[in-house]
Write a protein that holds these residues in place. Sequence first.
Motif, PDB file in Angstrom:
ATOM      1  N   LEU A 187     -26.973   0.777  -9.074  1.00 39.74           N
ATOM      2  CA  LEU A 187     -27.191  -0.400  -8.046  1.00 39.74           C
ATOM      3  C   LEU A 187     -26.402  -1.724  -8.028  1.00 39.74           C
ATOM      4  CD1 LEU A 187     -28.866  -0.980  -5.440  1.00 39.74           C
ATOM      5  CD2 LEU A 187     -30.417  -1.908  -7.080  1.00 39.74           C
ATOM      6  N   LEU A 188     -26.247  -2.246  -9.704  1.00 41.76           N
ATOM      7  CA  LEU A 188     -25.534  -3.202  -9.768  1.00 41.76           C
ATOM      8  C   LEU A 188     -24.080  -3.211  -9.336  1.00 41.76           C
ATOM      9  CD1 LEU A 188     -26.581  -5.992 -11.152  1.00 41.76           C
ATOM     10  CD2 LEU A 188     -25.373  -5.168 -13.278  1.00 41.76           C
ATOM     11  N   PHE A 189     -23.527  -2.221  -9.553  1.00 41.60           N
ATOM     12  CA  PHE A 189     -22.185  -1.863  -9.662  1.00 41.60           C
ATOM     13  C   PHE A 189     -21.806  -1.917  -8.067  1.00 41.60           C
ATOM     14  CE2 PHE A 189     -18.722   1.348  -8.384  1.00 41.60           C
ATOM     15  CZ  PHE A 189     -17.742   0.694  -9.035  1.00 41.60           C
ATOM     16  N   SER A 248     -37.806  -0.030  -4.748  1.00 41.17           N
ATOM     17  CA  SER A 248     -37.982   1.384  -4.885  1.00 41.17           C
ATOM     18  C   SER A 248     -37.747   1.934  -6.546  1.00 41.17           C
ATOM     19  CB  SER A 248     -37.634   2.263  -3.979  1.00 41.17           C
ATOM     20  OG  SER A 248     -36.154   2.468  -4.187  1.00 41.17           O
ATOM     21  N   ILE A 249     -36.837   1.246  -6.927  1.00 44.14           N
ATOM     22  CA  ILE A 249     -36.415   1.724  -8.336  1.00 44.14           C
ATOM     23  C   ILE A 249     -37.493   1.232  -9.288  1.00 44.14           C
ATOM     24  CG2 ILE A 249     -34.748   1.455 -10.411  1.00 44.14           C
ATOM     25  CD1 ILE A 249     -32.627   1.526  -8.127  1.00 44.14           C
ATOM     26  N   ILE A 250     -37.761   0.015  -9.009  1.00 44.52           N
ATOM     27  CA  ILE A 250     -38.896  -0.533 -10.206  1.00 44.52           C
ATOM     28  C   ILE A 250     -40.157  -0.229  -9.863  1.00 44.52           C
ATOM     29  CG2 ILE A 250     -40.210  -2.859 -10.679  1.00 44.52           C
ATOM     30  CD1 ILE A 250     -37.429  -4.364  -9.877  1.00 44.52           C
ATOM     31  N   VAL A 251     -40.546   0.102  -8.574  1.00 44.00           N
ATOM     32  CA  VAL A 251     -41.866   0.684  -8.398  1.00 44.00           C
ATOM     33  C   VAL A 251     -42.161   1.953  -8.963  1.00 44.00           C
ATOM     34  CG1 VAL A 251     -43.635   1.416  -6.557  1.00 44.00           C
ATOM     35  CG2 VAL A 251     -42.405  -0.818  -6.304  1.00 44.00           C
ATOM     36  N   SER A 252     -41.063   3.044  -8.540  1.00 39.01           N
ATOM     37  CA  SER A 252     -40.963   4.360  -9.305  1.00 39.01           C
ATOM     38  C   SER A 252     -41.096   4.084 -10.760  1.00 39.01           C
ATOM     39  CB  SER A 252     -39.937   5.039  -8.698  1.00 39.01           C
ATOM     40  OG  SER A 252     -38.587   4.824  -9.417  1.00 39.01           O
ATOM     41  N   HIS A 259     -42.318  -7.256 -22.970  1.00 35.91           N
ATOM     42  CA  HIS A 259     -41.836  -6.134 -23.762  1.00 35.91           C
ATOM     43  C   HIS A 259     -41.661  -4.892 -22.929  1.00 35.91           C
ATOM     44  CE1 HIS A 259     -40.176  -7.275 -27.341  1.00 35.91           C
ATOM     45  NE2 HIS A 259     -41.359  -8.079 -27.853  1.00 35.91           N
ATOM     46  N   GLN A 260     -43.109  -4.654 -22.547  1.00 34.66           N
ATOM     47  CA  GLN A 260     -43.205  -3.422 -21.705  1.00 34.66           C
ATOM     48  C   GLN A 260     -42.801  -3.417 -20.374  1.00 34.66           C
ATOM     49  OE1 GLN A 260     -47.540  -3.468 -21.580  1.00 34.66           O
ATOM     50  NE2 GLN A 260     -47.725  -2.320 -23.283  1.00 34.66           N
ATOM     51  N   PHE A 261     -42.493  -4.447 -19.795  1.00 32.54           N
ATOM     52  CA  PHE A 261     -41.833  -4.645 -18.464  1.00 32.54           C
ATOM     53  C   PHE A 261     -40.193  -4.055 -18.801  1.00 32.54           C
ATOM     54  CE2 PHE A 261     -39.305  -6.887 -15.288  1.00 32.54           C
ATOM     55  CZ  PHE A 261     -39.950  -6.579 -14.081  1.00 32.54           C
ATOM     56  N   ILE A 262     -39.611  -4.640 -19.921  1.00 30.17           N
ATOM     57  CA  ILE A 262     -38.430  -4.498 -20.084  1.00 30.17           C
ATOM     58  C   ILE A 262     -38.305  -2.948 -20.419  1.00 30.17           C
ATOM     59  CG2 ILE A 262     -36.435  -4.943 -21.841  1.00 30.17           C
ATOM     60  CD1 ILE A 262     -37.626  -7.775 -21.920  1.00 30.17           C
ATOM     61  N   ASP A 263     -39.339  -2.433 -21.180  1.00 33.82           N
ATOM     62  CA  ASP A 263     -39.158  -1.020 -21.636  1.00 33.82           C
ATOM     63  C   ASP A 263     -39.110  -0.263 -20.527  1.00 33.82           C
ATOM     64  OD1 ASP A 263     -38.960  -1.540 -24.476  1.00 33.82           O
ATOM     65  OD2 ASP A 263     -41.292  -1.153 -24.656  1.00 33.82           O
ATOM     66  N   VAL A 264     -40.160  -0.442 -19.652  1.00 35.57           N
ATOM     67  CA  VAL A 264     -40.093   0.463 -18.206  1.00 35.57           C
ATOM     68  C   VAL A 264     -38.700   0.229 -17.599  1.00 35.57           C
ATOM     69  CG1 VAL A 264     -41.320   0.489 -16.094  1.00 35.57           C
ATOM     70  CG2 VAL A 264     -42.512   0.169 -17.892  1.00 35.57           C
ATOM     71  N   LEU A 265     -38.225  -0.890 -17.292  1.00 35.11           N
ATOM     72  CA  LEU A 265     -36.969  -1.071 -16.501  1.00 35.11           C
ATOM     73  C   LEU A 265     -35.940  -0.305 -17.567  1.00 35.11           C
ATOM     74  CD1 LEU A 265     -36.877  -4.635 -15.173  1.00 35.11           C
ATOM     75  CD2 LEU A 265     -37.479  -2.509 -14.101  1.00 35.11           C
ATOM     76  N   SER A 266     -35.840  -0.363 -18.790  1.00 35.91           N
ATOM     77  CA  SER A 266     -34.938   0.440 -19.343  1.00 35.91           C
ATOM     78  C   SER A 266     -34.658   2.252 -19.130  1.00 35.91           C
ATOM     79  CB  SER A 266     -34.860   0.501 -20.804  1.00 35.91           C
ATOM     80  OG  SER A 266     -36.175   0.722 -21.401  1.00 35.91           O
ATOM     81  N   ILE A 324     -30.255  -5.938   2.893  1.00 34.66           N
ATOM     82  CA  ILE A 324     -31.724  -5.373   2.924  1.00 34.66           C
ATOM     83  C   ILE A 324     -31.818  -3.909   2.263  1.00 34.66           C
ATOM     84  CG2 ILE A 324     -33.409  -4.570   4.701  1.00 34.66           C
ATOM     85  CD1 ILE A 324     -32.295  -6.906   6.657  1.00 34.66           C
ATOM     86  N   ALA A 325     -31.006  -3.211   2.623  1.00 31.02           N
ATOM     87  CA  ALA A 325     -31.056  -1.671   1.723  1.00 31.02           C
ATOM     88  C   ALA A 325     -30.978  -1.855   0.506  1.00 31.02           C
ATOM     89  CB  ALA A 325     -29.600  -0.931   2.309  1.00 31.02           C
ATOM     90  N   MET A 326     -30.028  -2.823  -0.124  1.00 32.62           N
ATOM     91  CA  MET A 326     -30.012  -2.894  -1.551  1.00 32.62           C
ATOM     92  C   MET A 326     -31.346  -3.524  -2.192  1.00 32.62           C
ATOM     93  SD  MET A 326     -27.064  -2.204  -2.688  1.00 32.62           S
ATOM     94  CE  MET A 326     -26.233  -1.171  -1.349  1.00 32.62           C
ATOM     95  N   MET A 327     -31.939  -4.290  -1.538  1.00 34.13           N
ATOM     96  CA  MET A 327     -33.239  -4.995  -1.967  1.00 34.13           C
ATOM     97  C   MET A 327     -34.320  -3.927  -1.861  1.00 34.13           C
ATOM     98  SD  MET A 327     -33.337  -7.825  -2.902  1.00 34.13           S
ATOM     99  CE  MET A 327     -31.795  -8.893  -3.400  1.00 34.13           C
ATOM    100  N   SER A 328     -34.231  -3.089  -0.796  1.00 32.30           N
ATOM    101  CA  SER A 328     -35.277  -1.916  -0.678  1.00 32.30           C
ATOM    102  C   SER A 328     -34.845  -0.951  -1.870  1.00 32.30           C
ATOM    103  CB  SER A 328     -35.062  -1.050   0.499  1.00 32.30           C
ATOM    104  OG  SER A 328     -34.808  -2.027   1.573  1.00 32.30           O
ATOM    105  N   PHE A 329     -33.812  -0.709  -2.300  1.00 33.36           N
ATOM    106  CA  PHE A 329     -33.394   0.436  -3.370  1.00 33.36           C
ATOM    107  C   PHE A 329     -33.823  -0.224  -4.670  1.00 33.36           C
ATOM    108  CE2 PHE A 329     -29.560   2.533  -5.450  1.00 33.36           C
ATOM    109  CZ  PHE A 329     -30.388   3.649  -5.746  1.00 33.36           C
TER     110      PHE A 329
END
Lengths: 520, 236
Positions: free
Chosen positions: A186-188, A261-265, A170-177, A253-258
């Motif tokens: 990014l998905l687009f 970084s989004i998840i980490v931040s 739940h928390q993981f999803i909350d953080v990602l949201s 590679i650029a997308m993966m890094s992006f």
Amino acid sequence: MFIKSIVNFAYLLGNSSRYLSLKSFFRNILLNSDYKYKRYFDSFMIILIIISISILVYEVKIPVPYWVDFFDIYIVTTIFLIEYILRFWVYNDWHTTVIREFEESDFLGKPFILWKPTKEVLKGKIAYLLSPPALIDLLAILPVYRPIRVLRIFVLFRVFKLLRYTKSIHQFIDVLSTKRFELLTLLFLVFFLIGTAGIAIYVFEETHNDNINSLFDSIYWAFITISTVGYGDISPVTNEGRVISMLVTLSGIAMMSFLTSIIVSAFSEKLYQLKENRMIEEMNKRKKFMIIGGYGQMARVFLQTNRDMIPFEYVVLEIDKDRVNRARKDGFNVIQEDASSFEILKRFNHQYSKIIFLALTRSDINNIYMTLNAKDIFNNIEIISRAKDERMRKKLYLAGATHVLMPTMVSNRILVTAVTQPAMYKVIYALLTGDEKTPHLSELPIIINQKLMDKALVDVDFKSYKILLIGLESISEGRFIFNPSLDTTLQHGDVLLIMGQRVSLEHFKDIYSKPKSIRD
Amino acid sequence: MNKKAFIFGYEEQSAFVAKELERDGFRLYIVVDNKISYEKALKDDYKNVFHIDITDDDMIESLNIEGSDYLICMMRDNHLNVFLTLSLHELFPNTVIVAMSNSLHATRKLKMAGATKVIDTYQVSANRIHNIIQHPVSTKLIDSLLSTEDELSLREIKIPQESFLDKIMVEDFNFRPHKIILIGMIDRRLSDKFEFITRTEEKNRLDIGDTMVCLGYNSDLNNFEEYIRKRREERV
């Protein structure tokens, strides 16, 4: 007549303590994460789901014994079904809505229409049934119908059902949201690149490459390449195709890094909040805990003094960032919130836990506000507050403080004693500071079956242990008796107040706190 | 002759201490480093008020402090309080210096600077909170000891001349009938220091001039003080 019976029935339910407590129990066990038995229920459901999934996966290839199938079909699924029905039941209260609507109509003198509250409740129930968790619950029941094998794919929903019982997901999803916008962008971008690369490779290679026979093949190739997985089942054969391949790999590679970084931040931004939420959840599971309002000098010294002796969980609420950092550096549990905020205090569980609140800031006004706020939220809270002088002390007692400290008054009195009666000063200072070398006051509660139970004081050997008997908090008399008579017999619930060196006290407690043996 | 006490600094806290000491019969000398405190002390009717530069040793020496005087350091500024303690300890090494501290760091420094006793406001309060939480019964007792209104108190009782208690071993004397508890004593036969009764390894003997610290109700303590004035033959 019919409507009257319905309203009477609603009142019957509303007044039935048995019905209400039953519903409250199920609501707590299903929905209230602060309820102490919820974790047992959650663990039970998790185990059940894992067993069920294992059975369903195992029997894909190997037939399982009848009793295993029976367990999955009748036991597990019945439990899921009961849980589904209970969640539906506790989602909202039909009787309260009917009563409220009936009383409002009665008050306004307009006719009562039963359909209105019923519609409101049904609307809520339907909204619940269509909510993703409820749909997952429903679909998780379906694999039970064995004749239609395709329904077995719904075993996946039993896996999804796990989400209900595991907070970390739940928390993981909350953080990602919280990074929804970045992730969607990014998905687009990824879809755009996959589409462009897929079309390009299709145009260049369709006629030259045997493995690319349709646009789907080229889109599949682009997806596998951009993800940097690269199965190798489709590879470009033309120079143009290879150039596209190189560009797509670089973008991948650029997308993966992006993405990383989004998840980490997202996690680093939410880290303290997650920790704080976890802290509150942990505290709410305790029978007793302490909330400290503000991290000033007094709170700091309090936490640093005998930090191993704090007998239960605590949390400091401090709004000032520098002080929060200092508390973290000092190794204390701290949440960056205003201790006088109604919202934050409301998150603490006061139904099942005993709470001690410390209002120790330098400002009397803050302490009074915090005291009133805490008292407003928790009725049975114990509040220890700090006051500058006698007038503030009175105000704090009026605000609901259980104990009021006047630091300067106590230390002034000790200082005067130090000058006027130096020997006595040692006693008072020892009692107040609990220095290792000086004697301590200690309390020994008398409990059933303990050696001291039903024993007369004259039969307790205080002298050999170098212990002084100071007094007795008597349960029968309901008061503290100083220097009690030696004829007094100790009863369950009494508390002995004794004084001695720490080592003597520990030894004495070791001997006398033991349960009675047959010989005693 | 009354004992003399020098109070350095005159703020809210020191005003309370001065008042209490005056009530206990001390001759007070208030020493301050600013005009506001000076005027406040004069307004509170203190006769011996000095406005000096605390950092100047010559000025401190001019106060004619003697070995038997009590020096109480209660400057608002922690740094100045530590400096003053050090100066006083250097100038009058055998004098009792009692200092008030408002921070943990200052407490250690005041001790290092030579204060005989340091009262740490925060430490005392922190321990009181621990007591309230963990030892509610003890807290009641301590509260009544600290309160001036409560009947239960601790008292230093000196064994008077010709008292029948002279040369009696502590374990041979029963305090219970007098409804008081002996907490500790200065047994001059063993040492000049106060020792708790629960800590002493040697057997204590009561002698004339020894000081006992007893816990009890004020009326019982008064009766006991009266009782021990009796001579051996009177008691018989």
